[in-house]
Every structure is written in structure tokens, then in C-alpha cells.
Scaffold this motif. Structure first.
Motif, short mmCIF file in Angstrom:
data_model
loop_
_atom_site.label_atom_id
_atom_site.label_comp_id
_atom_site.label_asym_id
_atom_site.label_seq_id
_atom_site.Cartn_x
_atom_site.Cartn_y
_atom_site.Cartn_z
N ARG A 160 28.61 13.53 -35.48
CA ARG A 160 29.80 14.38 -35.56
C ARG A 160 30.94 13.72 -36.31
NH1 ARG A 160 25.56 16.37 -33.38
NH2 ARG A 160 25.77 14.89 -31.65
N GLY A 161 30.80 12.43 -36.61
CA GLY A 161 31.79 11.75 -37.41
C GLY A 161 31.32 11.64 -38.85
N MET A 162 30.44 10.71 -39.13
CA MET A 162 29.99 10.44 -40.49
C MET A 162 29.26 11.64 -41.11
SD MET A 162 31.05 7.34 -41.01
CE MET A 162 30.13 6.85 -42.47
N LEU A 163 28.25 12.15 -40.43
CA LEU A 163 27.43 13.23 -41.00
C LEU A 163 28.23 14.50 -41.18
CD1 LEU A 163 24.78 14.42 -41.97
CD2 LEU A 163 24.17 14.85 -39.58
N LEU A 164 28.95 14.93 -40.14
CA LEU A 164 29.69 16.18 -40.23
C LEU A 164 30.76 16.11 -41.32
CD1 LEU A 164 30.24 19.01 -39.21
CD2 LEU A 164 31.72 18.04 -37.43
N LYS A 165 31.44 14.99 -41.42
CA LYS A 165 32.48 14.85 -42.44
C LYS A 165 31.87 14.90 -43.84
CE LYS A 165 36.78 12.42 -43.29
NZ LYS A 165 37.70 11.34 -42.84
N ALA A 176 28.33 23.75 -42.42
CA ALA A 176 28.31 22.32 -42.07
C ALA A 176 28.01 22.13 -40.59
CB ALA A 176 29.66 21.68 -42.41
N LEU A 177 28.60 22.96 -39.73
CA LEU A 177 28.36 22.85 -38.30
C LEU A 177 26.91 23.15 -37.96
CD1 LEU A 177 31.54 24.60 -36.81
CD2 LEU A 177 31.19 22.17 -37.29
N VAL A 178 26.37 24.21 -38.57
CA VAL A 178 24.98 24.60 -38.31
C VAL A 178 24.02 23.53 -38.81
CG1 VAL A 178 23.18 26.28 -38.86
CG2 VAL A 178 25.49 27.07 -38.31
N LEU A 179 24.25 23.04 -40.01
CA LEU A 179 23.39 21.98 -40.56
C LEU A 179 23.46 20.72 -39.70
CD1 LEU A 179 24.08 22.29 -44.39
CD2 LEU A 179 21.87 22.61 -43.24
N ASN A 180 24.65 20.42 -39.20
CA ASN A 180 24.80 19.25 -38.35
C ASN A 180 23.94 19.37 -37.10
OD1 ASN A 180 26.47 17.79 -35.98
ND2 ASN A 180 26.85 16.74 -37.91
N GLY A 181 24.00 20.54 -36.46
CA GLY A 181 23.18 20.75 -35.27
C GLY A 181 21.70 20.69 -35.57
N LEU A 182 21.30 21.31 -36.69
CA LEU A 182 19.88 21.33 -37.06
C LEU A 182 19.37 19.92 -37.34
CD1 LEU A 182 17.42 23.06 -37.69
CD2 LEU A 182 18.23 23.27 -40.04
N ILE A 183 20.14 19.14 -38.07
CA ILE A 183 19.73 17.76 -38.37
C ILE A 183 19.65 16.94 -37.08
CG2 ILE A 183 20.44 15.61 -39.50
CD1 ILE A 183 21.67 17.40 -41.72
N PHE A 184 20.61 17.14 -36.19
CA PHE A 184 20.61 16.44 -34.91
C PHE A 184 19.33 16.73 -34.13
CE2 PHE A 184 21.97 16.20 -30.35
CZ PHE A 184 22.25 14.85 -30.31
N GLY A 185 18.88 17.98 -34.18
CA GLY A 185 17.64 18.33 -33.50
C GLY A 185 16.42 17.73 -34.18
N ILE A 186 16.39 17.78 -35.50
CA ILE A 186 15.22 17.31 -36.25
C ILE A 186 15.00 15.81 -36.08
CG2 ILE A 186 14.34 16.94 -38.59
CD1 ILE A 186 15.58 19.65 -39.35
N VAL A 187 16.09 15.03 -36.11
CA VAL A 187 15.93 13.57 -36.09
C VAL A 187 15.45 13.04 -34.74
CG1 VAL A 187 17.64 13.20 -37.90
CG2 VAL A 187 18.36 13.15 -35.51
N HIS A 188 15.36 13.90 -33.73
CA HIS A 188 14.78 13.46 -32.46
C HIS A 188 13.25 13.57 -32.48
CE1 HIS A 188 18.93 13.64 -31.04
NE2 HIS A 188 18.54 12.93 -30.01
#
Length: 235
Positions: A160-165, A176-188
Motif C-alpha cells: 500500500r506504500g511502494m506498489l500503490l504509489k 490502481a486500487l483494484v490492481l493493488n488488491g489483485l497483485i496482493f492476492g496473486i503474490v500469495h
């Protein structure tokens, strides 16, 4: 959910997606080293392996983020990505964490299960069972500290800091918010938990963006993880 623009967002970020990707892949290397050390100490599948892997991952994420911030911006976590709290305003993050754990995700997985072609119950319970079986006594408490304190701070700094910015440098706020959430899910790296983590990641991104700081997202993340740890303890 209404997105509130902040003065921080009016400034074009100097952080590139390439920078964030470089940090992530470097962290993958340090995570593998951490897992290797943990496996040597406690064996494959042990809590030592899990804890060492997390610490190894963070040993890549935090120094990498600090380096990029120093090169691209001021080098201050507080100033550049909003690592700060404002009380009592940010305490609402606790409510979002509890709501996500006990309302949002259960409802989401009712829908996911309805759409799925097979029963997902065992798949959803598997990660929790693994942690319960592998973490006992002092090991469990150490893992709990990592999950409740370490993970929310480190992951919010990075995602939520580096990636979202960096995402908001290239696209408008909601993409940006949607992509951030999607990436957060994928990297797990877990297909079954991906929908829940992606939605939770979107919520955390929205909290951070709306507040203009990471405080609410960190508290929501910590509360969410704490609820999981308590459930494991009582399992």
C-alpha cells in the motif's frame, strides 16, 4: 466506497513499477535463503521454516524500499509513503479488519463456493491446519508476533506504500486500487485464497488512499491477522 483525493496524490510519484518489481524479486531471493535456514534448523514444514521465510522476505522488502525511496524521493517512510498514524481516527481500521474477517470474506466465499465446481472447504482450511500443526509453544507465539505485528507493517509499507504509489503514477485511482488488491492476492501464490486476499487488499488500498497514510490499513491488517491467530490458538 468513496475515494477521497489527498494532497499526497496530487504529486506525481517518482517510484516506478520497475523499482517495485526489482524489490520484490530481490525479496524472493532473501526469502528462499530464509526458508533454507529455517529448514536446516527445524526441518521442512516446521514453524522455524515459516518464520525464517517471512523474516527473509522482509529482509528484502524493507531495505529495498528504503533504497528506492532514497534514490527516487526523500528517503523518509513517513513523508514519502505515509508511514504514520493519526489517533483516534485510524482506530477505525480495527473495525474494517474485523468486518473483513467475519463478514466480507465469509460472504465472498459463499459466492465463490456457489460458482466453484467442487467443495473448497478443505482447501480453505489447509493453510490454517498447516500453521496449527507446525507451531506449538514458543514457536507459535513467535509466529503470532510476526503475523500480527511484523506482517501488517512490512506488507503495508510495500504493497500500500511502494506498489500503490507506483501504480498511481501510471493509472487513475480506482484502477490502481483494484490492481493493488489483485497483485496482493496473486503474490500469495494460492488460487483458492486469491479472491479473498484480492478483495482484502483492495480494501486496504482504499483505506490507505483515502486517509493519505498507512495507519488505518496497518491496523486493519493487524486486526485481521490477529483474528486468524486467535482462531488457530483455539482450534
Amino acid at each position: 466506497m468513496t475515494v477521497t483525493e489527498t494532497s499526497t496524490d496530487e504529486q506525481r510519484s517518482e517510484i516506478r513499477l520497475f523499482d517495485v518489481a526489482a524489490i520484490f524479486f530481490a525479496a524472493m531471493v532473501t526469502a528462499v535463503l530464509g526458508y533454507s535456514v529455517g529448514t536446516a534448523i527445524g526441518g521442512a514444514g516446521s514453524y522455524a521454516e515459516t518464520c525464517a521465510g517471512l523474516i527473509g522476505l522482509w529482509c528484502g522488502l524493507i531495505p529495498g524500499s528504503l533504497l528506492i525511496l532514497r534514490v527516487r524521493e526523500t528517503g523518509s517512510l513517513r513523508h514519502d509513503i505515509g508511514l504514520r498514524f493519526s489517533f483516534p481516527k485510524d482506530l477505525k481500521g480495527i473495525l474494517y479488519g474485523l468486518g473483513s474477517q467475519f463478514i466480507l470474506l465469509p460472504v465472498l466465499y459463499v459466492v465463490v463456493q456457489w460458482l466453484a465446481s467442487r467443495d473448497l472447504t478443505k482447501d480453505l482450511e489447509a493453510p490454517a491446519k498447516d500453521l496449527t500443526e507446525n507451531a506449538h509453544g514458543p514457536g507459535f507465539f513467535f509466529l503470532a508476533v510476526l503475523l500480527i505485528v511484523g506482517a501488517p507493517v512490512v506488507e503495508e509499507i510495500f504493497y500500500r506504500g511502494m506498489l500503490l504509489k507506483s501504480l498511481k503514477r501510471y493509472v487513475s485511482v480506482w484502477p490502481a486500487l483494484v490492481l493493488n488488491g489483485l497483485i496482493f492476492g496473486i503474490v500469495h501464490f494460492d488460487l483458492v485464497t486469491l479472491p479473498g486476499l484480492a478483495v482484502f487488499g483492495l480494501l486496504l488500498a482504499w483505506l490507505a488512499h483515502r486517509a493519505g497514510r498507512l495507519g488505518p490499513a496497518i491496523l486493519a491488517h493487524a486486526t485481521f491477522n490477529a483474528a486468524t491467530v486467535i482462531a488457530l490458538w483455539n482450534a
